[in-house]
Design an enzyme around this catalytic site. Structure first.
Site, mmCIF file in Angstrom:
data_model
loop_
_atom_site.group_PDB
_atom_site.id
_atom_site.type_symbol
_atom_site.label_atom_id
_atom_site.label_comp_id
_atom_site.label_asym_id
_atom_site.label_seq_id
_atom_site.Cartn_x
_atom_site.Cartn_y
_atom_site.Cartn_z
ATOM 1 N N GLY A 89 6.022 6.638 1.687
ATOM 2 C CA GLY A 89 6.538 5.443 2.018
ATOM 3 C C GLY A 89 8.098 5.421 2.645
ATOM 4 O O GLY A 89 8.373 4.567 3.376
ATOM 5 N N ASP A 97 11.031 3.345 -0.657
ATOM 6 C CA ASP A 97 10.774 2.174 0.359
ATOM 7 C C ASP A 97 10.870 0.870 -0.484
ATOM 8 O O ASP A 97 11.646 -0.133 0.021
ATOM 9 C CB ASP A 97 9.258 2.425 0.880
ATOM 10 C CG ASP A 97 8.168 2.526 -0.009
ATOM 11 O OD1 ASP A 97 8.284 2.691 -1.269
ATOM 12 O OD2 ASP A 97 7.127 2.528 0.558
ATOM 13 N N ASP A 100 8.897 -1.849 -7.250
ATOM 14 C CA ASP A 100 7.975 -3.070 -7.532
ATOM 15 C C ASP A 100 7.984 -2.838 -9.040
ATOM 16 O O ASP A 100 9.002 -3.805 -9.717
ATOM 17 C CB ASP A 100 6.630 -2.463 -6.972
ATOM 18 C CG ASP A 100 5.439 -3.698 -7.457
ATOM 19 O OD1 ASP A 100 5.991 -4.716 -7.563
ATOM 20 O OD2 ASP A 100 4.120 -3.400 -7.130
ATOM 21 N N LYS A 134 11.098 -5.964 -5.308
ATOM 22 C CA LYS A 134 10.421 -7.098 -5.710
ATOM 23 C C LYS A 134 10.740 -7.226 -7.186
ATOM 24 O O LYS A 134 9.813 -6.726 -8.135
ATOM 25 C CB LYS A 134 9.046 -6.662 -5.581
ATOM 26 C CG LYS A 134 7.957 -7.414 -4.802
ATOM 27 C CD LYS A 134 6.681 -6.848 -4.956
ATOM 28 C CE LYS A 134 5.874 -6.454 -3.693
ATOM 29 N NZ LYS A 134 4.617 -5.715 -3.923
ATOM 30 N N PHE A 145 2.257 -8.537 -1.207
ATOM 31 C CA PHE A 145 2.127 -7.125 -0.593
ATOM 32 C C PHE A 145 2.625 -7.049 0.763
ATOM 33 O O PHE A 145 2.089 -7.739 1.588
ATOM 34 C CB PHE A 145 0.727 -6.472 -1.071
ATOM 35 C CG PHE A 145 0.630 -5.047 -0.971
ATOM 36 C CD1 PHE A 145 0.635 -4.167 -2.072
ATOM 37 C CD2 PHE A 145 0.148 -4.570 0.249
ATOM 38 C CE1 PHE A 145 0.468 -2.864 -2.000
ATOM 39 C CE2 PHE A 145 0.220 -3.008 0.319
ATOM 40 C CZ PHE A 145 0.300 -2.204 -0.955
ATOM 41 N N VAL A 146 3.383 -5.975 0.928
ATOM 42 C CA VAL A 146 3.971 -5.813 2.317
ATOM 43 C C VAL A 146 3.719 -4.486 2.870
ATOM 44 O O VAL A 146 3.469 -3.397 2.158
ATOM 45 C CB VAL A 146 5.643 -6.049 2.379
ATOM 46 C CG1 VAL A 146 5.891 -7.469 1.853
ATOM 47 C CG2 VAL A 146 6.058 -5.083 1.184
ATOM 48 N N ASP A 198 2.645 1.472 3.592
ATOM 49 C CA ASP A 198 1.175 1.339 4.200
ATOM 50 C C ASP A 198 0.286 0.546 3.068
ATOM 51 O O ASP A 198 0.810 0.168 2.157
ATOM 52 C CB ASP A 198 0.337 2.755 4.172
ATOM 53 C CG ASP A 198 0.348 3.197 2.626
ATOM 54 O OD1 ASP A 198 1.145 3.066 1.544
ATOM 55 O OD2 ASP A 198 -0.969 3.527 2.368
ATOM 56 N N ARG A 209 1.878 2.259 8.624
ATOM 57 C CA ARG A 209 3.344 2.824 8.445
ATOM 58 C C ARG A 209 3.995 2.711 9.351
ATOM 59 O O ARG A 209 5.201 2.719 9.667
ATOM 60 C CB ARG A 209 3.220 3.960 8.007
ATOM 61 C CG ARG A 209 2.561 4.446 6.531
ATOM 62 C CD ARG A 209 2.847 5.912 6.116
ATOM 63 N NE ARG A 209 1.702 6.482 5.064
ATOM 64 C CZ ARG A 209 2.075 5.974 3.719
ATOM 65 N NH1 ARG A 209 3.094 5.441 3.390
ATOM 66 N NH2 ARG A 209 1.339 6.542 2.978
HETATM 67 P P1 5GP Z 1 6.258 0.759 -8.803
HETATM 68 O O1 5GP Z 1 6.198 2.315 -9.498
HETATM 69 O O2 5GP Z 1 7.949 0.304 -8.668
HETATM 70 O O3 5GP Z 1 5.425 -0.275 -9.233
HETATM 71 O O4 5GP Z 1 6.031 1.014 -7.193
HETATM 72 C C1 5GP Z 1 6.496 1.812 -6.164
HETATM 73 C C2 5GP Z 1 5.673 2.077 -5.403
HETATM 74 O O5 5GP Z 1 4.702 1.341 -5.235
HETATM 75 C C3 5GP Z 1 6.384 2.379 -3.842
HETATM 76 O O6 5GP Z 1 6.928 3.432 -3.755
HETATM 77 C C4 5GP Z 1 5.287 1.772 -2.933
HETATM 78 O O7 5GP Z 1 4.813 3.025 -2.459
HETATM 79 C C5 5GP Z 1 4.228 1.058 -3.584
HETATM 80 N N1 5GP Z 1 4.431 -0.312 -3.507
HETATM 81 C C6 5GP Z 1 4.935 -1.447 -4.305
HETATM 82 N N2 5GP Z 1 4.826 -2.403 -3.667
HETATM 83 C C7 5GP Z 1 4.466 -2.204 -2.496
HETATM 84 C C8 5GP Z 1 3.927 -3.076 -1.600
HETATM 85 O O8 5GP Z 1 4.428 -4.524 -1.452
HETATM 86 N N3 5GP Z 1 3.555 -2.591 -0.382
HETATM 87 C C9 5GP Z 1 3.275 -1.436 -0.205
HETATM 88 N N4 5GP Z 1 2.780 -0.817 1.033
HETATM 89 N N5 5GP Z 1 3.391 -0.304 -1.084
HETATM 90 C C10 5GP Z 1 4.163 -0.815 -2.456
HETATM 91 MG MG MG Z 2 6.024 4.962 -2.700
#
Ligand code: 5GP
Ligand code: MG
Length: 175
Positions: free
Chosen positions: A41, A97, A100, A128, A149-150, A156, A162
């Site tokens: 990402g 990227d 979350d 987020k 979700f973006v 992606d 992407r």
């Molecule tokens: P976390 O482990 O913080 O929950 O998530 C991180 C990863 O989840 C990011 O590196 C990304 O790849 C994916 N991710 C989280 N939210 C989004 C979103 O809104 N869109 C996309 N495309 N990927 C997300």
């Molecule tokens: Mg990622």
């Protein structure tokens, strides 16, 4: 599901990336920086950021996955490609990227810290905060996003979108 409302235009992103690079350069204070970018990402963000950072930068890549093709995190993070990394004594900037739940950055940070770096900082294009499950210090953040979700600018959905130059909401993912 397809990309809908544009949240950040290519111009807005370009301006913000230049500002982040200026902050990162200032804080690095002439010391060489090792950027550890999380695949896939962060690749577009990484490439744009690099153009503003000057030459005292090493780039390393690590792969993290937890999504398995959907839009919700599984919470279990699988890291790969870090076997050859030597981050001892380095000033490391972990780049992703979006943050979350925080599980991905937490897992990468733990792996990096076990390698004896001189310092560790974190940089994300998007945050987020409403979905955070793991407390996480973000040193450099481009933009905050609501709980949607973006896609685009490297992010992606099931391998698609992407290549969009902007960040858009994925229509149909949250409603
Ligand atoms: P976390 O482990 O913080 O929950 O998530 C991180 C990863 O989840 C990011 O590196 C990304 O790849 C994916 N991710 C989280 N939210 C989004 C979103 O809104 N869109 C996309 N495309 N990927 C997300
Ligand atoms: Mg990622």
């Amino acid at each position: 599901m397809k990309p809908g409302d544009v949240l950040f235009t290519a111009d807005q992103i370009a301006r913000r990336v230049a500002e982040l690079a200026a902050e990162i350069r200032r804080d690095a204070a002439e010391r060489p920086l090792t950027i550890l970018a999380i695949l896939h990402g962060s690749v577009v963000f990484l490439a744009d950021l690099l153009k503003h950072l000057g030459s005292a930068v090493h780039v390393e890549l690590i792969e993290a996955s937890s999504y398995r093709g959907g839009t919700a995190s599984s919470g279990q993070v699988i890291l790969s490609r870090y076997g050859q990394l030597d981050l001892a004594g380095r000033d490391v900037l972990i780049l992703d990227d979006i943050v979350d739940t925080g599980h991905t950055l937490a897992a990468v940070r733990k792996t990096v810290e076990a390698m004896g770096p001189r310092s560790v900082r974190t940089c994300v294009l998007l945050d987020k905060p409403s979905r955070r499950k793991v407390a996480m210090d973000i040193d450099y953040c481009g933009f905050e996003v609501p709980d949607v979700f973006v896609v685009g600018y490297g992010l992606d959905y099931a391998g698609r979108y992407r290549d969009l130059p902007h960040v858009a909401r994925l229509e149909g993912a949250d409603d």
